[in-house]
Every structure is written in structure tokens, then in C-alpha cells.
Motif scaffolding. Structure first.
Motif, PDB file in Angstrom:
ATOM      1  N   VAL A 173       1.386  -0.235  -2.893  1.00  0.00           N
ATOM      2  CA  VAL A 173      -0.005   0.251  -3.003  1.00  0.00           C
ATOM      3  C   VAL A 173      -0.758  -0.047  -4.367  1.00  0.00           C
ATOM      4  O   VAL A 173      -1.849  -0.262  -4.325  1.00  0.00           O
ATOM      5  N   ALA A 174      -0.146   0.029  -5.318  1.00  0.00           N
ATOM      6  CA  ALA A 174      -0.903  -0.515  -6.719  1.00  0.00           C
ATOM      7  C   ALA A 174      -1.191  -1.669  -6.640  1.00  0.00           C
ATOM      8  O   ALA A 174      -2.220  -2.257  -6.997  1.00  0.00           O
ATOM      9  N   TRP A 175      -0.520  -2.666  -5.788  1.00  0.00           N
ATOM     10  CA  TRP A 175      -0.619  -4.076  -5.961  1.00  0.00           C
ATOM     11  C   TRP A 175      -2.018  -4.125  -5.017  1.00  0.00           C
ATOM     12  O   TRP A 175      -3.007  -5.009  -5.591  1.00  0.00           O
ATOM     13  N   LEU A 176      -1.980  -3.474  -3.944  1.00  0.00           N
ATOM     14  CA  LEU A 176      -3.089  -3.607  -2.955  1.00  0.00           C
ATOM     15  C   LEU A 176      -4.410  -3.166  -3.546  1.00  0.00           C
ATOM     16  O   LEU A 176      -5.447  -3.748  -3.476  1.00  0.00           O
ATOM     17  N   LYS A 177      -4.379  -2.118  -4.372  1.00  0.00           N
ATOM     18  CA  LYS A 177      -5.619  -1.441  -4.955  1.00  0.00           C
ATOM     19  C   LYS A 177      -6.058  -2.558  -5.990  1.00  0.00           C
ATOM     20  O   LYS A 177      -7.452  -2.770  -6.321  1.00  0.00           O
ATOM     21  N   GLN A 178      -5.236  -3.168  -6.646  1.00  0.00           N
ATOM     22  CA  GLN A 178      -5.614  -4.115  -7.906  1.00  0.00           C
ATOM     23  C   GLN A 178      -6.042  -5.477  -7.302  1.00  0.00           C
ATOM     24  O   GLN A 178      -7.133  -5.930  -7.813  1.00  0.00           O
ATOM     25  N   GLY A 210      -2.535   6.512  -4.809  1.00  0.00           N
ATOM     26  CA  GLY A 210      -3.215   5.461  -5.528  1.00  0.00           C
ATOM     27  C   GLY A 210      -4.670   5.378  -5.138  1.00  0.00           C
ATOM     28  O   GLY A 210      -5.308   4.455  -5.723  1.00  0.00           O
ATOM     29  N   GLY A 211      -4.978   6.443  -4.878  1.00  0.00           N
ATOM     30  CA  GLY A 211      -6.600   6.718  -4.878  1.00  0.00           C
ATOM     31  C   GLY A 211      -7.284   6.140  -3.716  1.00  0.00           C
ATOM     32  O   GLY A 211      -8.661   5.833  -3.673  1.00  0.00           O
ATOM     33  N   LEU A 212      -6.512   5.577  -2.726  1.00  0.00           N
ATOM     34  CA  LEU A 212      -7.174   5.206  -1.448  1.00  0.00           C
ATOM     35  C   LEU A 212      -7.337   6.386  -0.201  1.00  0.00           C
ATOM     36  O   LEU A 212      -6.298   7.125  -0.285  1.00  0.00           O
ATOM     37  N   GLU A 213      -8.067   6.198   0.581  1.00  0.00           N
ATOM     38  CA  GLU A 213      -8.322   7.281   1.643  1.00  0.00           C
ATOM     39  C   GLU A 213      -7.542   7.042   2.784  1.00  0.00           C
ATOM     40  O   GLU A 213      -7.901   6.041   3.254  1.00  0.00           O
ATOM     41  N   ILE A 214      -6.738   7.831   3.302  1.00  0.00           N
ATOM     42  CA  ILE A 214      -6.175   7.671   4.781  1.00  0.00           C
ATOM     43  C   ILE A 214      -7.123   8.559   5.753  1.00  0.00           C
ATOM     44  O   ILE A 214      -7.343   9.565   5.688  1.00  0.00           O
ATOM     45  N   VAL A 215      -7.960   7.462   6.425  1.00  0.00           N
ATOM     46  CA  VAL A 215      -8.834   8.055   7.397  1.00  0.00           C
ATOM     47  C   VAL A 215      -8.286   8.238   8.815  1.00  0.00           C
ATOM     48  O   VAL A 215      -8.905   8.756   9.628  1.00  0.00           O
ATOM     49  N   ALA A 216      -6.955   7.595   9.122  1.00  0.00           N
ATOM     50  CA  ALA A 216      -6.413   7.863  10.333  1.00  0.00           C
ATOM     51  C   ALA A 216      -4.878   7.539  10.253  1.00  0.00           C
ATOM     52  O   ALA A 216      -4.565   7.015   9.410  1.00  0.00           O
ATOM     53  N   ALA A 217      -4.021   8.454  11.267  1.00  0.00           N
ATOM     54  CA  ALA A 217      -2.683   8.179  11.287  1.00  0.00           C
ATOM     55  C   ALA A 217      -2.110   8.481  12.538  1.00  0.00           C
ATOM     56  O   ALA A 217      -2.251   9.518  13.116  1.00  0.00           O
ATOM     57  N   GLU A 218      -1.514   7.285  13.173  1.00  0.00           N
ATOM     58  CA  GLU A 218      -1.167   7.317  14.739  1.00  0.00           C
ATOM     59  C   GLU A 218       0.165   6.851  14.941  1.00  0.00           C
ATOM     60  O   GLU A 218       0.812   6.358  13.931  1.00  0.00           O
ATOM     61  N   HIS A 219       0.913   7.383  15.930  1.00  0.00           N
ATOM     62  CA  HIS A 219       2.244   6.949  16.136  1.00  0.00           C
ATOM     63  C   HIS A 219       2.389   6.478  17.456  1.00  0.00           C
ATOM     64  O   HIS A 219       1.319   6.766  18.530  1.00  0.00           O
ATOM     65  N   PHE A 220       3.165   5.404  17.842  1.00  0.00           N
ATOM     66  CA  PHE A 220       3.402   4.840  19.289  1.00  0.00           C
ATOM     67  C   PHE A 220       4.689   4.859  19.657  1.00  0.00           C
ATOM     68  O   PHE A 220       5.573   5.055  18.900  1.00  0.00           O
ATOM     69  N   GLY A 267      -8.253  -5.869   7.111  1.00  0.00           N
ATOM     70  CA  GLY A 267      -7.171  -6.432   6.772  1.00  0.00           C
ATOM     71  C   GLY A 267      -6.074  -5.641   7.396  1.00  0.00           C
ATOM     72  O   GLY A 267      -6.263  -4.569   7.987  1.00  0.00           O
ATOM     73  N   PHE A 268      -4.948  -6.138   7.449  1.00  0.00           N
ATOM     74  CA  PHE A 268      -3.737  -5.654   7.785  1.00  0.00           C
ATOM     75  C   PHE A 268      -2.570  -5.851   6.708  1.00  0.00           C
ATOM     76  O   PHE A 268      -2.475  -6.709   6.013  1.00  0.00           O
ATOM     77  N   THR A 269      -2.022  -4.482   6.576  1.00  0.00           N
ATOM     78  CA  THR A 269      -0.660  -4.719   5.608  1.00  0.00           C
ATOM     79  C   THR A 269       0.625  -4.372   6.272  1.00  0.00           C
ATOM     80  O   THR A 269       0.401  -3.441   7.365  1.00  0.00           O
ATOM     81  N   LYS A 270       1.740  -4.687   6.128  1.00  0.00           N
ATOM     82  CA  LYS A 270       2.950  -4.398   6.790  1.00  0.00           C
ATOM     83  C   LYS A 270       4.090  -4.177   5.718  1.00  0.00           C
ATOM     84  O   LYS A 270       4.876  -5.076   5.677  1.00  0.00           O
ATOM     85  N   PHE A 271       3.884  -3.002   4.958  1.00  0.00           N
ATOM     86  CA  PHE A 271       4.974  -2.931   4.014  1.00  0.00           C
ATOM     87  C   PHE A 271       6.192  -2.266   4.535  1.00  0.00           C
ATOM     88  O   PHE A 271       6.568  -0.913   4.224  1.00  0.00           O
ATOM     89  N   GLY A 272       6.884  -2.899   5.432  1.00  0.00           N
ATOM     90  CA  GLY A 272       8.092  -2.357   5.865  1.00  0.00           C
ATOM     91  C   GLY A 272       8.354  -3.150   7.142  1.00  0.00           C
ATOM     92  O   GLY A 272       7.798  -3.434   8.152  1.00  0.00           O
ATOM     93  N   GLY A 273       9.656  -3.875   7.142  1.00  0.00           N
ATOM     94  CA  GLY A 273      10.147  -4.745   8.138  1.00  0.00           C
ATOM     95  C   GLY A 273       9.216  -5.785   8.575  1.00  0.00           C
ATOM     96  O   GLY A 273       8.923  -6.154   9.853  1.00  0.00           O
ATOM     97  N   PHE A 274       8.873  -6.641   7.779  1.00  0.00           N
ATOM     98  CA  PHE A 274       7.928  -7.957   7.764  1.00  0.00           C
ATOM     99  C   PHE A 274       8.851  -8.966   8.510  1.00  0.00           C
ATOM    100  O   PHE A 274       9.892  -9.252   7.966  1.00  0.00           O
ATOM    101  N   ASP A 275       8.313  -9.629   9.295  1.00  0.00           N
ATOM    102  CA  ASP A 275       8.865 -11.043   9.999  1.00  0.00           C
ATOM    103  C   ASP A 275       7.702 -11.854  10.279  1.00  0.00           C
ATOM    104  O   ASP A 275       7.139 -11.635  11.318  1.00  0.00           O
ATOM    105  N   VAL A 276       7.343 -12.880   9.472  1.00  0.00           N
ATOM    106  CA  VAL A 276       6.187 -13.785   9.763  1.00  0.00           C
ATOM    107  C   VAL A 276       6.258 -14.452  11.260  1.00  0.00           C
ATOM    108  O   VAL A 276       5.315 -14.257  11.851  1.00  0.00           O
ATOM    109  N   ALA A 277       7.491 -14.961  11.263  1.00  0.00           N
ATOM    110  CA  ALA A 277       7.384 -15.812  12.700  1.00  0.00           C
ATOM    111  C   ALA A 277       7.237 -14.902  13.851  1.00  0.00           C
ATOM    112  O   ALA A 277       6.431 -15.331  14.897  1.00  0.00           O
ATOM    113  N   GLU A 278       7.783 -13.960  13.863  1.00  0.00           N
ATOM    114  CA  GLU A 278       7.799 -13.076  14.833  1.00  0.00           C
ATOM    115  C   GLU A 278       6.307 -12.144  15.167  1.00  0.00           C
ATOM    116  O   GLU A 278       5.746 -12.321  16.044  1.00  0.00           O
ATOM    117  N   LEU A 279       5.665 -11.996  13.892  1.00  0.00           N
ATOM    118  CA  LEU A 279       4.488 -11.416  14.063  1.00  0.00           C
ATOM    119  C   LEU A 279       3.196 -12.544  14.552  1.00  0.00           C
ATOM    120  O   LEU A 279       2.383 -12.097  15.152  1.00  0.00           O
TER     121      LEU A 279
END
Length: 403
Positions: A173-178, A210-220, A267-279
Motif C-alpha cells: 500500500v505504501a508503494w502504491l501511494k508513492q 496508508g491514507g487511501l479511502e475504501i469506497v466499496a468492499a464486496e465478496h464473490f 487501475g487494478f492491483t492484486k496483492f495476493g496470489g498473482f499469476d500473470v499468465a492466467e490473468l
């Protein structure tokens, strides 16, 4: 529960073993005598329990591949040397299909007929928490990638092979903010299970800190593949970026594609279980352009290339980063078995594992941590690699050391 050797691609499941092979595998003892070597040689079975099929298959195949590569290496040098014997390592894999009930069936099979004392996996927190009472009672060692905070609590025989949101979220999150100052408003999307609940809670706290606002949170739901209604709710909150969290990579690709089809330009971030080829495969390269995530290895490194070549001997899908921590964990396990001088005394192997750090892994030095957060230093700490998708490929743009 279907027994599988996990051969084949992640999305074209291998055929079930033949009846003859199943009967032969069931009848084989965990330690069977072999003749013709300088030392008396026997066979030691190591279990793999993971999601071999379905959306999370790239992770389960990564566990299996990492274990098999490490086993190939130790067998090539004559096997494990323990108590005057040489043990050939055999990998026995089961598919838990990301379901707790299937995991229970599989672990009972591994502990019972297969005679296994050491297991790599599972991934899903529901699976891990379902089998934890069994493995703790039977003193069976588990090397898991499950992210629930409950995994390591009150456990003696569980080791976690890589960092979780708890460890890396503040740094990412610190990296994203910077580095992405245009991102002010974030929406999060996570699976509707123990893994997703726990990780999203930590992600939300880290973004807020980190000073960013969470505007929505959903589950699937894990088997969901139509996200249009859910995305309508998320996009109505006008996020600058969507955090895909622990969403399986093929599913994450579907979310990215469907969000782009609904006009999302952020933008999109996926800070967990990333796999470039499958995404990229499910999103399309154009839609996936600029998605940022973390990997447990550097795809441009010589170590990755070496593992990729070895992985191709066992599976035909593109290698994911889960191969790296499970390869290292298998090597750690083999080192501890030899150092403890036993293939049956779990407590001695645990003690040897706890003394093994620092340990040179495929991506750098590995250490143990986690006591402050989980009550026991059974969490492996190592570097993670910030990675951006550029023209369909993963481009490492930063490295975060977790200590």
C-alpha cells in the motif's frame, strides 16, 4: 475423492489413475525396501494436497511442481540419507478442489493407506482449518499457503511457506501511494470464505492506514464467473483502483475483462496470489495492461528459468510463482529430516526445521518469524516482487524485503 498425479495443464485435468495404479498405490507401504544400492534404500512418501483443478489450479499445480522438482534433485543425488539408509522420495498428490470436505477425505487417505507424515499444502483456509485438528493430533507436518490468521495459532506441526497480507500489505500500500498518487479511492473484491474475509479485513486496514479511502468492499463465490451485477455496485462507488486480493488468477482476469467492458478506466492491483499468465489468458492482454501484483519470485531471474525448465517436465501449464516457495519448503523439509536423523519422529523434525534458518532459498535468504502475530515462529519470511503486466508479460518493478 479422486486420486490424481496432477499431470497435465491446470485447465485440462489429467485422467484419473487406472484401477490397477490405484490398487498398487494403496497397497504400497510408505517405507518399502529396495535393493542394489550402497546404502539400504527405501521409499519415503511426501504428500501434496492442493487445488489441482478449477480456478485455483495454478496454485495447486505449483505446490505439486515445487515438491516434484525438489524430489527429483534429492533423488538424483542418491536420496535422503537418514539413519544409515537412503530414502527415495515419492510424491503422492491429491486434489481438494478448494473444498474442506475433500481435504478431510484426502488427508485421511494420506495419513492412513499412504502412510504419509509430511504434507505440502493445502492452499485454502477452509481446507486447512478442517484438517488441522487431524494433523495436529497425528503429528503430521503441514507446509501450507493458507492465509487465515488462525492457521498457525495453537499449532505445533504447521509451517506457512510464504508471506500473507498481514506481512506485505503495509509495504504494498505504501508503494502504491508513492508511485500511483492518482489513486485515492479503492474498492476491494475478495472471495466469500475464510481466506477472503481475513485478507480483505487486513487489506482494508492497510489501505486506510496508508491514507487511501475504501469506497466499496464486496465478496464473490468461488465458482462465480459472471461479475457484472457485482461490478455495477463497485463501479457506482467511483473507485480509482480495484484491489483483487486473493481472487484466483483466472477469476481475476474475468473480473478485469468484465470491468473494462463496463467502461472502467481505472487501475487494478492484486496483492495476493498473482499469476500473470492466467490473468492475461482470461482478461486479454489489452485489458490486463498495467495490472499490478506481487510475485514470490522474479520471472526474469536465472533461478526462475531453472525452475521453469524443471517444472515443464511435470506439467504443461505456464509455471506460477507458487512453485518457488514450495520448492524451497520441500528442500527445507528434506534438510530437516536428514539433520534430525528420522523419518518418523515429527517432533525431532520440527525442532530441526526451527533451527534451519537462515536458509538460502531460490530468491534469497529465508528466515522464520510470526511469533508476535501468530504465537509461533513458523512463518517463512522472504522477499516479494512487485510486478506490473506490460504487453502480456510480468515486469518486476520493485522488491520488498519482509523481516
Amino acid at each position: 475423492m479422486t486420486t490424481r498425479t496432477a499431470r497435465g495443464s491446470a485447465f485440462h485435468p489429467p485422467a484419473p489413475l487406472t484401477r490397477r495404479a490405484i490398487l498398487a498405490g494403496t497397497a504400497a507401504a510408505a517405507v518399502a525396501g529396495h535393493a542394489g544400492s550402497a546404502l539400504a534404500q527405501e521409499t519415503l512418501k511426501i504428500g501434496v494436497l492442493g487445488t489441482i483443478t478449477g480456478p485455483g489450479a495454478t496454485w495447486g499445480l505449483g505446490i505439486d511442481g515445487g515438491a516434484r522438482i525438489a524430489a527429483d534433485e534429492v533423488n538424483a543425488r542418491g536420496g535422503l540419507k537418514v539413519g544409515g539408509k537412503a530414502y527415495k522420495v515419492e510424491i503422492v498428490s491429491y486434489d481438494d478442489q478448494y473444498r474442506a470436505a475433500a481435504a478431510v477425505t484426502a488427508i485421511n487417505r494420506l495419513i492412513g493407506p499412504d502412510g504419509v507424515r509430511f504434507v505440502l499444502g493445502p492452499i485454502g483456509s477452509a481446507s486447512l482449518l478442517a484438517i488441522k485438528p487431524i494433523t495436529e493430533r497425528e503429528k503430521v507436518l503441514l507446509f501450507t499457503a493458507s492465509w487465515s490468521a488462525e492457521v498457525l495459532k495453537d499449532s505445533r506441526y504447521i509451517f506457512r511457506v510464504g508471506p500473507t497480507t498481514q506481512e506485505f500489505a503495509p509495504a504494498t500500500v505504501a508503494w502504491l501511494k508513492q508511485n500511483r498518487p492518482q489513486v485515492k479511492r479503492v474498492a476491494t473484491l475478495s472471495a466469500n470464505d475464510e481466506t477472503g474475509w481475513n485478507s480483505q479485513r487486513i487489506q482494508k486496514a492497510a489501505y486506510a492506514a496508508g491514507g487511501l479511502e475504501i469506497v466499496a468492499a464486496e465478496h464473490f463465490e468461488r465458482q462465480q464467473n459472471d461479475f457484472r451485477a457485482l461490478l455495477t455496485k463497485l463501479l457506482a462507488a467511483r473507485p480509482d483502483s480495484i484491489e483483487l486480493d486473493t481472487t484466483p488468477p483466472p477469476t481475476a482476469g474475468l473480473v478485469v475483462r468484465q470491468a473494462r467492458e463496463q467502461g472502467f478506466k481505472g487501475g487494478f492491483t492484486k496483492f495476493g496470489g498473482f499469476d500473470v499468465a492466467e490473468l492475461v489468458r482470461t482478461a486479454g492482454a489489452d485489458n490486463a495492461e498495467g495490472v499490478i501484483g506481487i510475485l514470490l519470485g522474479d520471472p526474469a531471474s536465472a533461478e526462475w528459468a531453472k525452475l521453469q525448465q524443471a517444472y515443464a517436465r511435470h506439467h504443461s501449464n505456464a509455471m506460477g510463482d507458487f512453485v518457488v516457495p514450495f520448492y524451497d519448503s520441500a528442500r527445507l523439509l528434506f534438510h530437516a529430516i536428514e539433520a534430525s536423523g528420522t523419518v518418523t519422529d515429527s517432533d525431532k523434525v520440527v525442532a530441526a526445521l526451527e533451527k534451519s534458518a537462515p536458509f538460502r532459498g531460490a530468491v534469497g535468504e529465508l528466515t522464520w518469524g510470526g511469533k508476535a502475530a501468530y504465537g509461533v515462529d513458523h512463518q517463512i519470511y522472504g522477499p516479494v516482487f512487485l510486478t506490473e503486466i506490460v504487453k502480456g508479460k510480468g515486469n518486476v518493478i520493485g522488491k520488498v524485503a519482509l523481516v
